[in-house]
Write a protein that holds these residues in place. Structure first.
Motif, PDB file in Angstrom:
ATOM      1  N   GLN A 194       0.320   2.971  84.738  1.00 41.87           N
ATOM      2  CA  GLN A 194       1.650   3.355  85.198  1.00 41.87           C
ATOM      3  C   GLN A 194       2.257   2.346  86.169  1.00 41.87           C
ATOM      4  O   GLN A 194       3.452   2.067  86.097  1.00 41.87           O
ATOM      5  CB  GLN A 194       1.596   4.733  85.878  1.00 41.87           C
ATOM      6  CG  GLN A 194       1.087   5.836  84.978  1.00 41.87           C
ATOM      7  CD  GLN A 194       1.937   6.027  83.737  1.00 41.87           C
ATOM      8  OE1 GLN A 194       3.161   5.898  83.782  1.00 41.87           O
ATOM      9  NE2 GLN A 194       1.289   6.351  82.631  1.00 41.87           N
ATOM     10  N   ARG A 223       5.570  13.433  83.025  1.00 40.36           N
ATOM     11  CA  ARG A 223       4.474  13.478  83.975  1.00 40.36           C
ATOM     12  C   ARG A 223       4.790  14.320  85.209  1.00 40.36           C
ATOM     13  O   ARG A 223       4.781  13.844  86.340  1.00 40.36           O
ATOM     14  CB  ARG A 223       4.086  12.057  84.395  1.00 40.36           C
ATOM     15  CG  ARG A 223       3.523  11.231  83.261  1.00 40.36           C
ATOM     16  CD  ARG A 223       3.360   9.778  83.650  1.00 40.36           C
ATOM     17  NE  ARG A 223       2.575   9.622  84.854  1.00 40.36           N
ATOM     18  CZ  ARG A 223       1.248   9.629  84.892  1.00 40.36           C
ATOM     19  NH1 ARG A 223       0.558   9.797  83.779  1.00 40.36           N
ATOM     20  NH2 ARG A 223       0.608   9.464  86.017  1.00 40.36           N
ATOM     21  N   THR A 272      -4.107  13.728  91.322  1.00 43.51           N
ATOM     22  CA  THR A 272      -4.058  14.713  92.410  1.00 43.51           C
ATOM     23  C   THR A 272      -4.194  16.158  91.959  1.00 43.51           C
ATOM     24  O   THR A 272      -4.558  17.017  92.767  1.00 43.51           O
ATOM     25  CB  THR A 272      -2.740  14.574  93.197  1.00 43.51           C
ATOM     26  OG1 THR A 272      -1.628  14.809  92.307  1.00 43.51           O
ATOM     27  CG2 THR A 272      -2.625  13.192  93.810  1.00 43.51           C
ATOM     28  N   ASP A 273      -3.921  16.459  90.694  1.00 42.54           N
ATOM     29  CA  ASP A 273      -3.929  17.849  90.235  1.00 42.54           C
ATOM     30  C   ASP A 273      -5.232  18.270  89.557  1.00 42.54           C
ATOM     31  O   ASP A 273      -5.377  19.424  89.156  1.00 42.54           O
ATOM     32  CB  ASP A 273      -2.755  18.113  89.277  1.00 42.54           C
ATOM     33  CG  ASP A 273      -1.410  18.035  89.981  1.00 42.54           C
ATOM     34  OD1 ASP A 273      -1.360  18.402  91.168  1.00 42.54           O
ATOM     35  OD2 ASP A 273      -0.420  17.606  89.358  1.00 42.54           O
ATOM     36  N   GLN A 332       4.447   8.300  91.857  1.00 39.15           N
ATOM     37  CA  GLN A 332       4.215   9.485  91.036  1.00 39.15           C
ATOM     38  C   GLN A 332       5.395  10.444  91.105  1.00 39.15           C
ATOM     39  O   GLN A 332       5.434  11.440  90.393  1.00 39.15           O
ATOM     40  CB  GLN A 332       2.954  10.218  91.523  1.00 39.15           C
ATOM     41  CG  GLN A 332       1.669   9.435  91.359  1.00 39.15           C
ATOM     42  CD  GLN A 332       1.217   9.355  89.918  1.00 39.15           C
ATOM     43  OE1 GLN A 332       1.596  10.181  89.091  1.00 39.15           O
ATOM     44  NE2 GLN A 332       0.407   8.367  89.599  1.00 39.15           N
ATOM     45  N   ASP A 333       6.386  10.121  91.937  1.00 34.41           N
ATOM     46  CA  ASP A 333       7.429  11.091  92.247  1.00 34.41           C
ATOM     47  C   ASP A 333       8.687  10.980  91.396  1.00 34.41           C
ATOM     48  O   ASP A 333       9.407  11.960  91.227  1.00 34.41           O
ATOM     49  CB  ASP A 333       7.829  10.978  93.726  1.00 34.41           C
ATOM     50  CG  ASP A 333       6.695  11.349  94.658  1.00 34.41           C
ATOM     51  OD1 ASP A 333       5.940  12.279  94.316  1.00 34.41           O
ATOM     52  OD2 ASP A 333       6.551  10.700  95.707  1.00 34.41           O
ATOM     53  N   SER A 363       2.819  16.744  86.117  1.00 28.99           N
ATOM     54  CA  SER A 363       1.512  16.852  86.756  1.00 28.99           C
ATOM     55  C   SER A 363       0.889  15.466  86.893  1.00 28.99           C
ATOM     56  O   SER A 363       1.286  14.512  86.243  1.00 28.99           O
ATOM     57  CB  SER A 363       0.586  17.762  85.937  1.00 28.99           C
ATOM     58  OG  SER A 363       0.395  17.242  84.641  1.00 28.99           O
ATOM     59  N   SER A 364      -0.110  15.355  87.753  1.00 31.35           N
ATOM     60  CA  SER A 364      -0.780  14.085  88.014  1.00 31.35           C
ATOM     61  C   SER A 364      -2.264  14.217  87.716  1.00 31.35           C
ATOM     62  O   SER A 364      -2.929  15.121  88.225  1.00 31.35           O
ATOM     63  CB  SER A 364      -0.583  13.681  89.482  1.00 31.35           C
ATOM     64  OG  SER A 364      -1.454  12.630  89.838  1.00 31.35           O
ATOM     65  N   ASP A 420      -5.112   5.154  86.154  1.00 29.61           N
ATOM     66  CA  ASP A 420      -3.730   5.635  86.192  1.00 29.61           C
ATOM     67  C   ASP A 420      -2.799   4.566  86.746  1.00 29.61           C
ATOM     68  O   ASP A 420      -1.714   4.325  86.198  1.00 29.61           O
ATOM     69  CB  ASP A 420      -3.662   6.905  87.045  1.00 29.61           C
ATOM     70  CG  ASP A 420      -2.317   7.597  86.944  1.00 29.61           C
ATOM     71  OD1 ASP A 420      -1.937   7.996  85.829  1.00 29.61           O
ATOM     72  OD2 ASP A 420      -1.633   7.744  87.981  1.00 29.61           O
ATOM     73  N   LYS A 474      -8.108   7.041  89.385  1.00 28.91           N
ATOM     74  CA  LYS A 474      -6.985   6.476  90.138  1.00 28.91           C
ATOM     75  C   LYS A 474      -6.664   5.061  89.667  1.00 28.91           C
ATOM     76  O   LYS A 474      -5.499   4.711  89.450  1.00 28.91           O
ATOM     77  CB  LYS A 474      -7.309   6.484  91.630  1.00 28.91           C
ATOM     78  CG  LYS A 474      -6.149   6.071  92.510  1.00 28.91           C
ATOM     79  CD  LYS A 474      -6.506   6.204  93.984  1.00 28.91           C
ATOM     80  CE  LYS A 474      -5.326   5.817  94.873  1.00 28.91           C
ATOM     81  NZ  LYS A 474      -5.656   5.941  96.312  1.00 28.91           N
TER      82      LYS A 474
END
Length: 248
Positions: free
Chosen positions: A35, A124, A130-131, A65-66, A126-127, A31, A28
């Motif tokens: 980002q 991106r 979270t994935d 992330q969205d 996918s994450s 990332d 986390k």
């Protein structure tokens, strides 16, 4: 004796739980470091082949992330092409044919702009937070930095394109320095090497990325960050299909 055994067991249990939590927190933090919650970047991509090289310039915006939006600024034949992600949905604006194309999940593994990056790598969908589930494999050293070696395996039904990811993350600054991407049969597909660590946007980050396909090691795609800004706080409607067509 029972007291010591019980205490030892509880200590081991807490150590195990902390270690499991640490794996998630490492990913986390790494990332978020790369980002940011909200950001803007200008980049140069070079697609390198044995007998030719192609250069693409672009701008990129992201929010959490969205949302993400990528605009191609050069060369002339691709200028104005743009990609939008909202949640799990993605679109591509192609000004040459005056058309917005919704990109299905089946396209995520395809090459992005003819490079060695996939559509999923750049926008991106996918994450990695979270994935995937995360596991610490041990310590190693890269670029004279002590790193964690980590394994990421996809959660059941997660919208991911990789069967497994290995990540090497700097233990001091949480920098991603090496990432290996494997298919569902655990065959190595791509290796991304990150280097040239500098300060951009007030953060210490790798500014040079090379994606090298395992089957064609004599070719690669390079991305260099020219500039980065964090905490830009774009409104949600900036990441709209309407803006996808007019962004410059």
């Amino acid at each position: 004796m029972k007291y010591f055994l019980t205490t030892g067991f509880i200590f081991c249990l807490f150590a195990y739980q902390a270690n499991a939590q640490t794996a998630l927190e490492i990913i986390k933090k790494a990332d978020e470091k790369m980002q940011g919650e909200n950001g803007y970047a200008e980049m140069v991509m070079k697609i390198v082949r044995p007998d030719w090289t192609r250069e693409i310039t672009m701008k990129s915006w992201n929010k959490n992330q969205d949302y993400s939006l990528i605009l191609i600024t050069g060369p002339a034949r691709d200028k104005g092409t743009a990609f939008l992600k909202r949640g799990k949905e993605m679109w591509n604006w192609q000004p040459s044919i005056d058309r917005v194309i919704k990109m299905p999940p089946s396209m995520m593994m395809q090459s992005w702009m003819g490079s060695d990056f996939t559509n999923d790598d750049l926008v991106r969908q996918s994450s990695i937070v979270t994935d995937y589930t995360h596991k610490l494999l041990g310590d190693t050293t890269m670029l004279n930095r002590k790193c964690w070696k980590m394994e990421l395996t996809p959660k059941e039904d997660a919208p991911v394109v990789w069967g497994k990811i290995e990540a090497y993350i700097d233990q001091k600054d949480y920098l991603q320095l090496l990432i290996k991407y494997y298919d569902e049969d655990e065959y190595l597909v791509n290796t991304m090497v990150l280097s040239d660590i500098k300060e951009l946007g007030g953060r210490t980050l790798p500014t040079h990325m090379e994606m090298i396909p395992a089957e064609n090691p004599d070719q690669k795609t390079v991305i260099d960050y020219v500039s980065r800004t964090f905490d830009t706080n774009q409104p949600d409607d900036f990441f709209s299909i309407q803006n996808l067509k007019r962004i410059r």
